[in-house]
Design a protein around this motif. Sequence first.
Motif, PDB file in Angstrom:
ATOM      1  N   ARG A  38     -44.490 -60.364 115.520  1.00 48.33           N
ATOM      2  CA  ARG A  38     -43.178 -59.740 115.307  1.00 48.33           C
ATOM      3  C   ARG A  38     -43.298 -58.241 115.493  1.00 48.33           C
ATOM      4  NH1 ARG A  38     -42.217 -60.639 108.758  1.00 48.33           N
ATOM      5  NH2 ARG A  38     -43.875 -59.235 108.039  1.00 48.33           N
ATOM      6  N   VAL A  48     -48.421 -62.640 112.932  1.00 46.24           N
ATOM      7  CA  VAL A  48     -47.853 -63.275 111.750  1.00 46.24           C
ATOM      8  C   VAL A  48     -48.680 -64.527 111.404  1.00 46.24           C
ATOM      9  CG1 VAL A  48     -45.796 -64.313 110.730  1.00 46.24           C
ATOM     10  CG2 VAL A  48     -45.573 -62.397 112.334  1.00 46.24           C
ATOM     11  N   SER A  63     -47.795 -60.360 103.838  1.00 44.68           N
ATOM     12  CA  SER A  63     -46.429 -60.331 103.320  1.00 44.68           C
ATOM     13  C   SER A  63     -45.687 -61.647 103.506  1.00 44.68           C
ATOM     14  CB  SER A  63     -45.645 -59.197 103.993  1.00 44.68           C
ATOM     15  OG  SER A  63     -45.547 -59.422 105.396  1.00 44.68           O
ATOM     16  N   VAL A  64     -46.187 -62.526 104.374  1.00 41.88           N
ATOM     17  CA  VAL A  64     -45.474 -63.791 104.608  1.00 41.88           C
ATOM     18  C   VAL A  64     -46.175 -64.975 103.953  1.00 41.88           C
ATOM     19  CG1 VAL A  64     -44.681 -62.865 106.826  1.00 41.88           C
ATOM     20  CG2 VAL A  64     -46.600 -64.484 106.788  1.00 41.88           C
ATOM     21  N   PHE A  68     -43.938 -68.413 105.005  1.00 36.87           N
ATOM     22  CA  PHE A  68     -43.881 -68.840 106.407  1.00 36.87           C
ATOM     23  C   PHE A  68     -44.963 -69.877 106.664  1.00 36.87           C
ATOM     24  CE2 PHE A  68     -42.121 -64.677 108.507  1.00 36.87           C
ATOM     25  CZ  PHE A  68     -41.101 -64.639 107.562  1.00 36.87           C
ATOM     26  N   MET A  83     -39.578 -70.203 108.319  1.00 37.83           N
ATOM     27  CA  MET A  83     -39.527 -68.986 107.513  1.00 37.83           C
ATOM     28  C   MET A  83     -38.584 -69.208 106.339  1.00 37.83           C
ATOM     29  SD  MET A  83     -39.411 -66.111 110.544  1.00 37.83           S
ATOM     30  CE  MET A  83     -37.729 -66.489 110.991  1.00 37.83           C
ATOM     31  N   LEU A  86     -36.559 -65.453 103.040  1.00 38.54           N
ATOM     32  CA  LEU A  86     -36.583 -64.284 103.928  1.00 38.54           C
ATOM     33  C   LEU A  86     -36.153 -63.015 103.206  1.00 38.54           C
ATOM     34  CD1 LEU A  86     -35.298 -66.048 107.113  1.00 38.54           C
ATOM     35  CD2 LEU A  86     -37.363 -64.656 107.004  1.00 38.54           C
ATOM     36  N   ASP A  90     -38.460 -58.632 106.774  1.00 39.26           N
ATOM     37  CA  ASP A  90     -38.844 -59.581 107.822  1.00 39.26           C
ATOM     38  C   ASP A  90     -38.034 -59.369 109.098  1.00 39.26           C
ATOM     39  OD1 ASP A  90     -39.050 -62.042 105.241  1.00 39.26           O
ATOM     40  OD2 ASP A  90     -40.729 -61.023 106.224  1.00 39.26           O
ATOM     41  N   TYR A  94     -39.165 -61.576 117.030  1.00 36.71           N
ATOM     42  CA  TYR A  94     -40.297 -62.487 116.883  1.00 36.71           C
ATOM     43  C   TYR A  94     -40.657 -63.064 118.247  1.00 36.71           C
ATOM     44  CZ  TYR A  94     -40.103 -62.300 111.828  1.00 36.71           C
ATOM     45  OH  TYR A  94     -40.154 -61.865 110.520  1.00 36.71           O
TER      46      TYR A  94
END
Length: 124
Positions: A38, A48, A63-64, A68, A83, A86, A90, A94
């Motif tokens: 992303r 990601v 962070s995901v 995700f 995802m 959210l 974010d 992507y």
Amino acid sequence: QLQLVESGGGLVQPGGSLRLSCAASGRTLDYYTIGWFRQAPGKEREGVLCISRSGGSTNYADSVKGRFTISRDNGKNSVYLQMNSLKPEDTAVYYCAGKGSYYCSGYPHEYDYWGQGTQVTVSS
């Protein structure tokens, strides 16, 4: 040559969910490791999640984590990025990308094939 097309982006409220799809053509996806990247405005492209040819996944963005997930359906020649929960941070374009090796990588320069990207905007 492998061609990749992303879809599924859009505008979603904080806390919502989206599922991005990466559809492959030109080659069988079985032979490729696929990464999701992303890029937010003014920032570098970041890895990601990645899924290897064997189906193992690697997370490159803390962070995901827990929000995700990545999956692949070789029968449909597609890879997905689910995802959930959210957040505004974010928001980004992507991209899915492919490379022929067995192993995942979070470095964009290691990928040979790229889709055109799909915009994800998280905002109330």
